[in-house]
Each structure stands twice: as C-alpha cells, then as structure tokens.
Design a protein around this motif. Structure first.
Motif, short mmCIF file in Angstrom:
data_model
loop_
_atom_site.label_atom_id
_atom_site.label_comp_id
_atom_site.label_asym_id
_atom_site.label_seq_id
_atom_site.Cartn_x
_atom_site.Cartn_y
_atom_site.Cartn_z
N THR A 116 -15.58 -5.91 -2.09
CA THR A 116 -15.79 -7.13 -1.30
C THR A 116 -14.58 -7.43 -0.41
O THR A 116 -14.74 -7.93 0.70
CB THR A 116 -16.07 -8.33 -2.22
OG1 THR A 116 -15.05 -8.43 -3.21
CG2 THR A 116 -17.42 -8.17 -2.89
N ARG A 117 -13.38 -7.12 -0.89
CA ARG A 117 -12.19 -7.32 -0.06
C ARG A 117 -12.24 -6.42 1.18
O ARG A 117 -11.87 -6.83 2.27
CB ARG A 117 -10.91 -7.02 -0.85
CG ARG A 117 -10.62 -7.98 -1.97
CD ARG A 117 -9.25 -7.73 -2.56
NE ARG A 117 -8.19 -8.11 -1.62
CZ ARG A 117 -6.91 -7.83 -1.78
NH1 ARG A 117 -6.52 -7.13 -2.84
NH2 ARG A 117 -6.01 -8.23 -0.90
N LEU A 118 -12.68 -5.20 0.99
CA LEU A 118 -12.77 -4.26 2.11
C LEU A 118 -13.90 -4.62 3.07
O LEU A 118 -13.86 -4.27 4.25
CB LEU A 118 -12.96 -2.84 1.60
CG LEU A 118 -11.76 -2.22 0.88
CD1 LEU A 118 -12.18 -0.94 0.15
CD2 LEU A 118 -10.64 -1.92 1.87
N ALA A 119 -14.91 -5.31 2.56
CA ALA A 119 -16.09 -5.62 3.38
C ALA A 119 -16.03 -6.99 4.03
O ALA A 119 -17.03 -7.45 4.59
CB ALA A 119 -17.35 -5.50 2.53
N VAL A 147 -2.59 2.13 7.09
CA VAL A 147 -2.14 1.09 8.01
C VAL A 147 -3.25 0.07 8.26
O VAL A 147 -3.01 -1.14 8.27
CB VAL A 147 -1.67 1.72 9.34
CG1 VAL A 147 -1.42 0.65 10.40
CG2 VAL A 147 -0.40 2.54 9.11
N ALA A 148 -4.48 0.55 8.44
CA ALA A 148 -5.59 -0.36 8.70
C ALA A 148 -5.84 -1.30 7.53
O ALA A 148 -6.05 -2.51 7.72
CB ALA A 148 -6.86 0.45 9.01
N ILE A 149 -5.81 -0.76 6.31
CA ILE A 149 -6.02 -1.61 5.14
C ILE A 149 -4.86 -2.57 4.96
O ILE A 149 -5.05 -3.76 4.65
CB ILE A 149 -6.22 -0.73 3.89
CG1 ILE A 149 -7.56 -0.01 3.99
CG2 ILE A 149 -6.14 -1.57 2.61
CD1 ILE A 149 -7.79 1.02 2.92
N GLN A 184 -1.12 -2.39 -4.37
CA GLN A 184 -2.54 -2.69 -4.24
C GLN A 184 -3.38 -1.43 -4.29
O GLN A 184 -4.50 -1.43 -4.81
CB GLN A 184 -2.82 -3.39 -2.91
CG GLN A 184 -2.12 -4.72 -2.72
CD GLN A 184 -2.68 -5.44 -1.51
OE1 GLN A 184 -3.88 -5.44 -1.27
NE2 GLN A 184 -1.81 -6.09 -0.75
N MET A 185 -2.82 -0.36 -3.73
CA MET A 185 -3.61 0.84 -3.54
C MET A 185 -2.69 2.00 -3.21
O MET A 185 -1.61 1.82 -2.65
CB MET A 185 -4.59 0.60 -2.37
CG MET A 185 -5.62 1.67 -2.13
SD MET A 185 -6.65 1.24 -0.67
CE MET A 185 -7.38 -0.31 -1.22
N VAL A 186 -3.12 3.21 -3.60
CA VAL A 186 -2.49 4.45 -3.15
C VAL A 186 -3.49 5.15 -2.23
O VAL A 186 -4.67 5.27 -2.57
CB VAL A 186 -2.12 5.37 -4.32
CG1 VAL A 186 -1.60 6.71 -3.82
CG2 VAL A 186 -1.08 4.70 -5.22
N VAL A 226 0.88 -1.17 0.00
CA VAL A 226 0.00 0.00 0.00
C VAL A 226 0.92 1.23 0.00
O VAL A 226 1.81 1.33 0.83
CB VAL A 226 -0.92 0.01 1.24
CG1 VAL A 226 -1.70 1.32 1.32
CG2 VAL A 226 -1.86 -1.19 1.20
N ILE A 227 0.70 2.14 -0.94
CA ILE A 227 1.53 3.33 -1.07
C ILE A 227 0.88 4.49 -0.33
O ILE A 227 -0.30 4.80 -0.57
CB ILE A 227 1.77 3.72 -2.54
CG1 ILE A 227 2.32 2.53 -3.33
CG2 ILE A 227 2.70 4.93 -2.64
CD1 ILE A 227 3.70 2.10 -2.92
N LEU A 228 1.63 5.15 0.55
CA LEU A 228 1.14 6.30 1.30
C LEU A 228 2.04 7.51 1.01
O LEU A 228 3.07 7.67 1.66
CB LEU A 228 1.11 6.00 2.80
CG LEU A 228 0.76 7.16 3.72
CD1 LEU A 228 -0.65 7.67 3.46
CD2 LEU A 228 0.91 6.75 5.19
#
Length: 341
Positions: free
Chosen positions: A220-223, A59-61, A148-150, A41-43
């Motif tokens: 769905t991954r987040l849920a 961090v949570a994800i 995966q995500m920014v 995960v990119i922050l």
C-alpha cells in the motif's frame, strides 16, 4: 563528495573518509553519525553496470518516502589479500590488503554518489564501504540503520575475485528480515510518476493466510496514488480451496469472496484496489500474464505462505517470480505463519 563516508571494519578497524584519510578507530567512531532521522534505503553495488540498474528504483522509492539512499560497496578481505594467504602467515588482514582495492571501491562509490546527485538532487545519498562477506555486511548495515528496504539486482559481476551477485541477493533474502526489492538488470526503466500516473500499480499475490497479507503494508505504501491488484490462485493447488474436494466454480467463488473482503478493508483506508482470481494451471505464468495485460509496475509478496510445500508464496513459486517476473519483485521475509482468521 564531502559528505560521503566510507567505513572499513577489518583488523584493525578504522573509519576511512572519502578523501582516503583515516580517523578514529571504529570502537570510538559513530556509525554514519548515528541512524538517519528517516530510515534509509540500502543500495549495494558491486562495481558492475548490471548492479547499477537497481539505482533508479532505489532513488525513486527513496524520493517518494523522503528517505536517504546508502550506496554500499563491500570488499572481500580474503580476496583482496591474495585469498587470505597473508592471514595464514600471521599478517593482519587490514595491513596486508591490496590498497588499490579499497581505493578503487572508494572512488567508484564517490562517482555513483555524484551521478545520483546530478539526476536526483532532492534525494540525499551517501557512500558506505565495508570489508567482509557481502551478504553478511549488507544485512548488518540494514539492521544497524533500521533500513526500510534493500534494493538489489538479481545479477551482477561474477568471477573468482568479484562478488557473485546472484548468490548475494539470495543470501540477503534468505537470512534477513528487511524487505528486499529484486530488480532484474534488463527490465524496463522505472515508470515515471506524473499527474496522469501519480502512483505505481502494484500486484499482490495472496493465498488466504494472514501471513501472506503481511505484504500489504509495504504494497500500500508503494501504491499511494496508484492502484493495488490483489490476486488469488485456485487451480495450481496452492490453497485450501483448490483441492479435489472443492468444485472449480465453488473454489473461484470462495477466492473472490476472500479477495473482496481484503479489498474492502483497504478501501476503507482510501486505497484504490481491484481483485482478480487466477485460473491458469501454472500460477507463475498467470501472474506474468497479468503483469503484462494490467501494466503492473511491481510485485509484492511474502516469502513464506501456509504449509511446508506446495503453497502459493512458498519455495519454488516465490523463487520463480523473483527470478523471472517481468517487473521488480519486493520480497517480505516473514517468520512462521500466522493462522488465518
């Protein structure tokens, strides 16, 4: 932090470690010792307290996916070298760069990595320093590491010598293909996942197209452990069932039938799903109201829907949600539309 890696890639390209020491040239150096085993995960951070408001969500994800977090800082080479005047004089940008700029960002990232380790020791965190255009470097790193995500805040530090973070977020969303989670810096804290609240409640706006449904994979991954709420608008003109030729009751029934079909497919995979047809005149207001009444934690939507103008997930509607929704919005950038079946 010993594992923190800061990488500079301007003339001449060098790798800069956390202690300031330089190693091999970039042509010989591996990129963060190769892509992580789990996609990161990119922050991106710009040094402001506002940009740091995205850190809890990143961090949570990452924790739910057992993924590393790459905390990324970008120094604008031209701004750091008196707006590029040194370059016009024939002096290499890297050698003419104000040393304090690199040192400041390096120390800042080390501090952020340490702060993250203190509150989330189970999440592996690294710092990464790049030199160049902020949005371009963010997208490049996301692509190279198959992120995966920014995760970005919609506002940050502005000014002539700083990143205008709102425009950076916009460019990352517009020009990239990685999912981008936009967090408004004044939003509520990340909902804690507990035995009573084991997953997030995620709202997914749909418009009847297969393209819009591409947001469901991330949603769905987040849920997981939580709940999906699928919504469909039939009043504002953002769909095939809301034109002048369709009676309101018929449009509502068709929208419900469509949502139920999508929900049933998801339930077969063990996903907890509910559906809701929106009937307020302004779809963004309707979604914001549902977010409040249904205690929604996140919104996930594709950034393009059917048609060029006036569709639910296209243009002004998705932009308005990204800017004004009361919860973070995950935007899934998609290519040209997929015809509905």
């Amino acid at each position: 932090m010993k594992e923190t890696v800061m990488r500079a890639t301007i003339d001449p390209p060098r790798t800069v470690l956390a202690n300031g020491a330089e190693t091999m040239t970039a042509t010989d150096a591996p990129e963060l010792a190769g892509p992580p085993a789990v996609r990161p995960v990119i922050l991106p951070l710009d040094g402001s307290a506002l940009s740091e408001r995205a850190r809890p969500w990143a961090v949570a994800i990452a924790r739910t996916r057992q993924a590393p977090v790459i905390m990324m800082g970008v120094v604008d080479a031209y701004q750091a070298s008196s707006l590029g005047l040194a370059a016009s004089a024939g002096v290499p940008l890297y050698n003419s760069m104000v040393p304090d700029a690199l040192q400041e960002v390096t120390q800042y990232l080390e501090t952020q990595v340490g702060a993250c380790a203190a509150v989330a020791p189970d999440v592996h965190t690294q710092g990464l320093l790049k030199i160049g255009d902020a949005s371009r470097e963010i997208l490049k790193v996301a692509s190279e590491l198959d992120a995966q995500m920014v995760v970005l805040t919609t506002h940050g530090r502005g000014g002539v010598d700083r990143l205008i973070w709102g425009s950076v977020a916009e460019q990352v969303v517009r020009n990239g293909h990685v999912p981008v989670l936009l967090v408004r810096p004044w939003e509520h804290p990340v909902p804690e996942l507990t035995s009573e609240h084991p997953g997030w409640r995620v709202l997914v706006p749909l418009d009847g197209t297969k393209l819009a449904e591409t947001s469901l994979a991330e949603a769905t991954r987040l849920a997981v452990g939580g709940e999906l709420l699928l919504v469909r608008d039939v009043v504002s003109g953002h769909g095939d069932w809301s034109d002048d030729l369709t009676e309101p009751r018929e449009a509502t029934d068709m929208a419900k039938l469509y949502l139920d079909g999508v929900a049933n497919r998801l339930r077969e995979d063990g996903i907890r799903v509910r559906t809701l047809v929106l009937t307020r005149p302004v779809v963004t207001d309707a979604i914001s109201e549902v977010v409040s009444t249904e205690a929604i934690d996140l919104i996930v939507l594709a950034t393009h829907g059917r048609g060029a103008i006036g569709r639910l997930l296209h243009g002004s509607v998705s932009d308005a949600l990204a800017r004004h929704a009361p919860v973070p919005v995950l935007l899934i950038h998609q290519a040209p539309e997929v015809p509905a079946s």
